[in-house]
Write a protein that holds these residues in place. Structure first.
Motif, PDB file in Angstrom:
ATOM      1  N   ARG A  73       0.823  -1.211   0.000  1.00 17.14           N
ATOM      2  CA  ARG A  73       0.000   0.000   0.000  1.00 17.14           C
ATOM      3  C   ARG A  73       0.858   1.261   0.000  1.00 17.14           C
ATOM      4  NH1 ARG A  73      -3.841  -2.521   3.921  1.00 17.14           N
ATOM      5  NH2 ARG A  73      -5.222  -3.745   2.623  1.00 17.14           N
ATOM      6  N   HIS A  77       0.010   1.755  -4.810  1.00 14.26           N
ATOM      7  CA  HIS A  77      -1.378   1.976  -4.402  1.00 14.26           C
ATOM      8  C   HIS A  77      -1.697   3.469  -4.408  1.00 14.26           C
ATOM      9  CE1 HIS A  77      -1.239  -2.192  -3.070  1.00 14.26           C
ATOM     10  NE2 HIS A  77      -2.536  -2.142  -2.843  1.00 14.26           N
ATOM     11  N   LEU A 120      -7.885   0.822  -5.598  1.00 15.31           N
ATOM     12  CA  LEU A 120      -7.570   1.927  -4.685  1.00 15.31           C
ATOM     13  C   LEU A 120      -8.792   2.311  -3.850  1.00 15.31           C
ATOM     14  CD1 LEU A 120      -5.356   4.271  -6.918  1.00 15.31           C
ATOM     15  CD2 LEU A 120      -4.671   2.310  -5.530  1.00 15.31           C
ATOM     16  N   ASP A 123      -9.337  -0.368  -1.186  1.00 13.24           N
ATOM     17  CA  ASP A 123      -8.330  -0.302  -0.122  1.00 13.24           C
ATOM     18  C   ASP A 123      -8.474   0.946   0.743  1.00 13.24           C
ATOM     19  OD1 ASP A 123      -7.284  -2.765  -0.621  1.00 13.24           O
ATOM     20  OD2 ASP A 123      -5.335  -2.064  -1.327  1.00 13.24           O
ATOM     21  N   ILE A 130      -4.918   4.309   1.856  1.00 19.00           N
ATOM     22  CA  ILE A 130      -3.886   4.519   0.839  1.00 19.00           C
ATOM     23  C   ILE A 130      -3.541   6.007   0.760  1.00 19.00           C
ATOM     24  CG2 ILE A 130      -4.654   2.536  -0.533  1.00 19.00           C
ATOM     25  CD1 ILE A 130      -5.552   4.842  -2.594  1.00 19.00           C
TER      26      ILE A 130
END
Length: 178
Positions: A73, A77, A120, A123, A130
């Motif tokens: 990450r 990311h 993205l 996450d 991120i």
């Protein structure tokens, strides 16, 4: 998020691109969808135990090289990575001679980028978040506390699956045609 949730997010992104572009060609639509699912897994190349990192020997080698210079990450990311990859791939595809291969390459391209953005977004729902504003800021943004593999993630995966099923007319819960 696990690869299953990311794949579902990528498939939903691919579905949106197909709906917007309406390629009219099943091969182009399949390439867009393939690119979206691949793109939804690609940022995790920075994690040596991810599904994409274990998908081939080349991916495994790439993953170890990437993870040696960045953390999970991290840079892979970020929207900046997506932008750099978009520019690089677009430039390469643009200089290729115009033929059926280039059409397939553009179709993959138009799926890959939304698939990566879906990764993205998903996450961002993880407590770790991120870096949306990298390199301006290294601060990680998280909008929900959904941990990988948790019941919350399973709920997200189910929602994505139901949205996909509904789009494609699959009545998984017996509620579409009452």
């Amino acid at each position: 998020m696990t690869y299953i949730t990311h794949s579902l997010g990528g498939a939903l992104a691919g579905t949106a691109v197909i709906a917007i572009l309406n390629p009219g060609d099943k091969v182009a639509a399949a390439a867009i969808m393939s690119g979206a699912v691949i793109g939804s897994l690609l940022p995790d190349i920075d994690h040596t135990r991810s599904k994409v990192s274990r998908s081939s020997a080349a991916a495994k080698i790439t993953s170890y090289a990437v993870s040696a210079v960045t953390k999970h990450r991290g840079f892979f990311h970020t929207p900046l990575f997506v932008l750099i990859l978009a520019l690089a791939l677009g430039t390469v595809i643009n200089i290729l001679p115009n033929n059926d291969f280039v059409l397939a390459a553009w179709s993959l391209y138009f799926g890959l980028l939304p698939g990566m953005l879906s990764h993205l977004l998903l996450d961002t729902c993880n407590p770790g978040g991120i870096m949306w504003l990298y390199p301006v800021s290294n601060k990680k943004l998280s909008i929900l506390p959904i941990k990988t593999g948790s019941l919350g993630e399973i709920a997200v995966a189910i929602i994505l699956a139901v949205l996909l099923a509904a789009w494609y007319g699959i009545d998984v819960m017996g509620i579409l045609h009452r």
